[in-house]
Design an enzyme around this catalytic site. Structure first.
Site, PDB file in Angstrom:
ATOM      1  CB  THR A  42      45.617  40.638  79.246  1.00  0.00           C
ATOM      2  OG1 THR A  42      46.719  39.634  79.987  1.00  0.00           O
ATOM      3  CG2 THR A  42      44.589  40.180  79.833  1.00  0.00           C
ATOM      4  CE  LYS A  99      55.518  37.366  73.806  1.00  0.00           C
ATOM      5  NZ  LYS A  99      54.634  37.779  72.814  1.00  0.00           N
ATOM      6  CB  VAL A 149      56.179  30.564  69.981  1.00  0.00           C
ATOM      7  CG1 VAL A 149      57.288  30.709  69.367  1.00  0.00           C
ATOM      8  CG2 VAL A 149      56.712  30.762  71.591  1.00  0.00           C
ATOM      9  CB  ALA A 194      50.507  33.654  66.577  1.00  0.00           C
ATOM     10  CG  ASP A 233      57.866  39.874  72.794  1.00  0.00           C
ATOM     11  OD1 ASP A 233      57.294  39.707  73.762  1.00  0.00           O
ATOM     12  OD2 ASP A 233      57.633  39.703  71.779  1.00  0.00           O
ATOM     13  CE  LYS A 258      57.282  36.409  70.073  1.00  0.00           C
ATOM     14  NZ  LYS A 258      57.554  37.066  68.905  1.00  0.00           N
TER      15      LYS A 258
HETATM   16  N1  LIG Z   1      48.903  41.413  68.099  1.00  0.00           N
HETATM   17  C1  LIG Z   1      49.631  40.411  67.819  1.00  0.00           C
HETATM   18  O1  LIG Z   1      49.982  40.325  66.676  1.00  0.00           O
HETATM   19  C2  LIG Z   1      49.931  39.104  68.825  1.00  0.00           C
HETATM   20  C3  LIG Z   1      50.477  38.076  68.180  1.00  0.00           C
HETATM   21  C4  LIG Z   1      50.727  36.874  69.144  1.00  0.00           C
HETATM   22  C5  LIG Z   1      50.635  37.185  70.480  1.00  0.00           C
HETATM   23  N2  LIG Z   1      50.152  38.486  71.001  1.00  0.00           N
HETATM   24  C6  LIG Z   1      50.035  38.408  72.273  1.00  0.00           C
HETATM   25  O2  LIG Z   1      48.560  38.630  72.601  1.00  0.00           O
HETATM   26  C7  LIG Z   1      48.490  39.499  73.807  1.00  0.00           C
HETATM   27  C8  LIG Z   1      47.373  40.715  73.406  1.00  0.00           C
HETATM   28  O3  LIG Z   1      47.775  41.255  72.466  1.00  0.00           O
HETATM   29  P1  LIG Z   1      47.099  42.565  71.703  1.00  0.00           P
HETATM   30  O4  LIG Z   1      47.928  42.942  70.383  1.00  0.00           O
HETATM   31  O5  LIG Z   1      45.654  42.104  71.771  1.00  0.00           O
HETATM   32  O6  LIG Z   1      47.210  43.571  72.612  1.00  0.00           O
HETATM   33  P2  LIG Z   1      46.085  44.920  73.073  1.00  0.00           P
HETATM   34  O7  LIG Z   1      45.650  45.219  71.729  1.00  0.00           O
HETATM   35  O8  LIG Z   1      47.027  45.839  73.752  1.00  0.00           O
HETATM   36  O9  LIG Z   1      45.229  44.218  73.857  1.00  0.00           O
HETATM   37  C9  LIG Z   1      45.385  43.844  75.261  1.00  0.00           C
HETATM   38  C10 LIG Z   1      44.156  43.649  76.148  1.00  0.00           C
HETATM   39  O10 LIG Z   1      44.355  43.103  77.160  1.00  0.00           O
HETATM   40  C11 LIG Z   1      43.636  43.902  78.466  1.00  0.00           C
HETATM   41  N3  LIG Z   1      44.168  43.991  79.656  1.00  0.00           N
HETATM   42  C12 LIG Z   1      45.462  44.418  79.943  1.00  0.00           C
HETATM   43  N4  LIG Z   1      46.023  43.979  81.265  1.00  0.00           N
HETATM   44  C13 LIG Z   1      44.711  43.436  81.698  1.00  0.00           C
HETATM   45  C14 LIG Z   1      44.159  43.204  82.789  1.00  0.00           C
HETATM   46  N5  LIG Z   1      45.247  43.129  83.938  1.00  0.00           N
HETATM   47  N6  LIG Z   1      43.301  42.797  83.020  1.00  0.00           N
HETATM   48  C15 LIG Z   1      42.301  42.501  82.004  1.00  0.00           C
HETATM   49  N7  LIG Z   1      42.626  43.011  80.856  1.00  0.00           N
HETATM   50  C16 LIG Z   1      43.862  43.455  80.841  1.00  0.00           C
HETATM   51  C17 LIG Z   1      43.710  45.402  77.591  1.00  0.00           C
HETATM   52  O11 LIG Z   1      42.702  46.151  78.300  1.00  0.00           O
HETATM   53  P3  LIG Z   1      42.554  48.004  78.119  1.00  0.00           P
HETATM   54  O12 LIG Z   1      42.357  48.013  76.597  1.00  0.00           O
HETATM   55  O13 LIG Z   1      41.259  48.197  78.763  1.00  0.00           O
HETATM   56  O14 LIG Z   1      44.071  48.343  78.221  1.00  0.00           O
HETATM   57  C18 LIG Z   1      43.377  44.938  76.222  1.00  0.00           C
HETATM   58  O15 LIG Z   1      41.843  44.724  76.075  1.00  0.00           O
HETATM   59  C19 LIG Z   1      49.744  39.911  74.071  1.00  0.00           C
HETATM   60  O16 LIG Z   1      50.412  39.092  75.345  1.00  0.00           O
HETATM   61  C20 LIG Z   1      50.655  39.762  72.916  1.00  0.00           C
HETATM   62  O17 LIG Z   1      51.762  39.516  73.182  1.00  0.00           O
HETATM   63  C21 LIG Z   1      49.966  39.504  70.210  1.00  0.00           C
END
Ligand SMILES: NC(=O)c1ccc[n+]([C@@H]2O[C@H](COP(=O)([O-])OP(=O)(O)OC[C@H]3O[C@@H](n4cnc5c(N)ncnc54)[C@H](OP(=O)(O)O)[C@@H]3O)[C@@H](O)[C@H]2O)c1
Length: 362
Positions: free
Chosen positions: A108, A132, A157, A159, A226, A230
């Site tokens: 999340t 994070k 960080v 990734a 952000d 990190k």
């Molecule tokens: N995308 C990247 O390139 C990347 C790289 C490194 C790290 N990250 C980190 O990885 C994490 C996920 O990123 P993402 O890109 O996958 O984001 P995303 O596509 O917005 O997905 C977030 C997910 O978390 C769920 N969520 C949010 N709050 C929640 C809660 N309280 N309880 C249960 N589920 C919850 C959302 O549900 P809903 O769909 O129902 O809202 C969604 O399924 C973030 O912390 C991000 O900083 C991302």
């Protein structure tokens, strides 16, 4: 061949990273079973809209979600999915169904995850984070997660690069970290590359937003928060119990633009183009949004990096440099592509494999 050891996984957040993780889980089942004798068996899948919990395993459901163009939406539409559960409820339900030695995966971006993750550790579960925020909260709550043998967070960080694992290696082998510096944001890297090419700040921000490179409110990237999270995680993993307040964070916009609507902010942006260009011209060199941390705190700001390695960064590339007692001739540097959801998911899977192999939680 004997049956692989099945390790229960509780996936919190089925968005970009969570969805890619499920895909990679399916793709690697055979290899991981053959090479390591382990298999990961999802027992819970949850987003804000719905949750599936079944101690006997949800592999078929996970495969169906992974194959869907929108796994989060597919989860919400799943038959038998429960609504209204918090992440803590999901963890308690797993425990109530007798799930032992599971790995909880936080994919999340939610606040408030420190308590459920701490509860998971109390239950003897391992924890893997892409999120994070629990690691960047006050040290009182976040400190639990650093150096805990059942917690891993490679994806938090840069990734796509082996940053956390390298830092762990340095610390675990008795090196002493003196300073860490990095260009840690792909989005701000892209922005800086375009500024270097002479494009106006307002043009670059607007285009980055239109292409989906920034968050819907670009200030979430431009604020530097952000990046600060990190570098705080890096500093804490280096052994320094510092707080976010120990970092000076310089946003890429003036303070008076912080409270505007997104539309007003974008409309006002051209007014800062002149100051921005004058600032860069006066300093000379190559603009990079850099983060630096040491034992007492650090700075997150736009800097002119001249001849340093960071000047060679292109587009969304990241770089991290570790100054240590052992690397006394110059820093140990890691340089390469910035993160995306697939590399983040791979880092999560690698962390799960580490916990599985360490047999600490399985
Ligand atoms: N995308 C990247 O390139 C990347 C790289 C490194 C790290 N990250 C980190 O990885 C994490 C996920 O990123 P993402 O890109 O996958 O984001 P995303 O596509 O917005 O997905 C977030 C997910 O978390 C769920 N969520 C949010 N709050 C929640 C809660 N309280 N309880 C249960 N589920 C919850 C959302 O549900 P809903 O769909 O129902 O809202 C969604 O399924 C973030 O912390 C991000 O900083 C991302």
């Amino acid at each position: 061949m004997s049956e692989p050891r099945q390790i229960p996984v509780i996936v919190l957040g089925v968005g970009q990273v969570g969805g890619a993780f499920l895909t990679q889980l399916m793709q690697t089942q055979t290899t991981l079973a053959a090479r390591y004798g382990v298999g990961f068996r999802p027992v819970a899948l949850a987003n804000t809209r719905a949750a599936l919990v079944d101690a006997s395993g949800l592999l078929d459901r996970a495969a169906a979600l992974a194959a869907s163009p929108d796994p989060g939406e597919a989860l919400a539409a799943s038959s038998g999915a429960l609504g209204g559960l918090t992440t803590q409820d999901v963890i308690e339900r797993c425990a109530g169904q007798g799930v032992e030695r599971a790995i909880v995966i936080d994919c999340t971006a939610a606040e408030g995850m420190a308590a459920p993750l701490a509860r998971a550790l109390d239950l003897g579960y391992g924890v893997v984070l892409a999120n994070k925020r629990p690691l960047a909260g006050p040290w009182d709550s976040a400190g639990t997660f650093f150096n805990h043998p059942l917690v891993r967070f490679e994806a938090t960080v840069s990734a796509g690069l082996p940053v956390m694992s390298t830092l762990r290696y340095l610390v675990d082998t008795g090196d002493s970290i003196r300073r860490i510096e990095g260009a840690l944001s792909g989005t701000l890297g892209y922005l800086c590359s375009r500024l270097e090419d002479g494009d106006a700040f307002s043009t670059v921000v607007r285009e980055a937003k239109a292409k989906g490179y920034t968050e819907p409110d670009p200030r979430e990237d431009l604020s530097g928060i952000d990046v600060a999270r990190k570098v705080l995680i890096l500093g804490r993993q280096a052994g320094w119990p510092i707080e976010l307040a120990d970092l000076r964070v310089d946003p890429l916009y003036p303070a008076e633009m912080a409270e505007m609507s997104v539309e007003a902010f974008l409309a006002e942006l051209p007014k800062v183009d002149y100051d921005f260009a004058a600032y860069m011209g006066a300093l000379g060199g190559v603009p990079r949004y850099m983060a630096e941390v040491g034992p007492e705190g650090g700075v997150v700001s736009l800097r002119m990096v001249g001849e340093r390695l960071a000047a060679q960064l292109r587009g969304t590339q990241n770089q991290v440099a570790f100054w240590t007692r052992r690397y006394d001739d110059g820093p140990l540097s890691i340089f390469g592509p910035g993160a995306d959801h697939r590399t983040a998911a791979a880092a999560v899977l690698q962390d799960c494999l580490y916990l599985a192999q360490s047999r600490l939680c399985v």
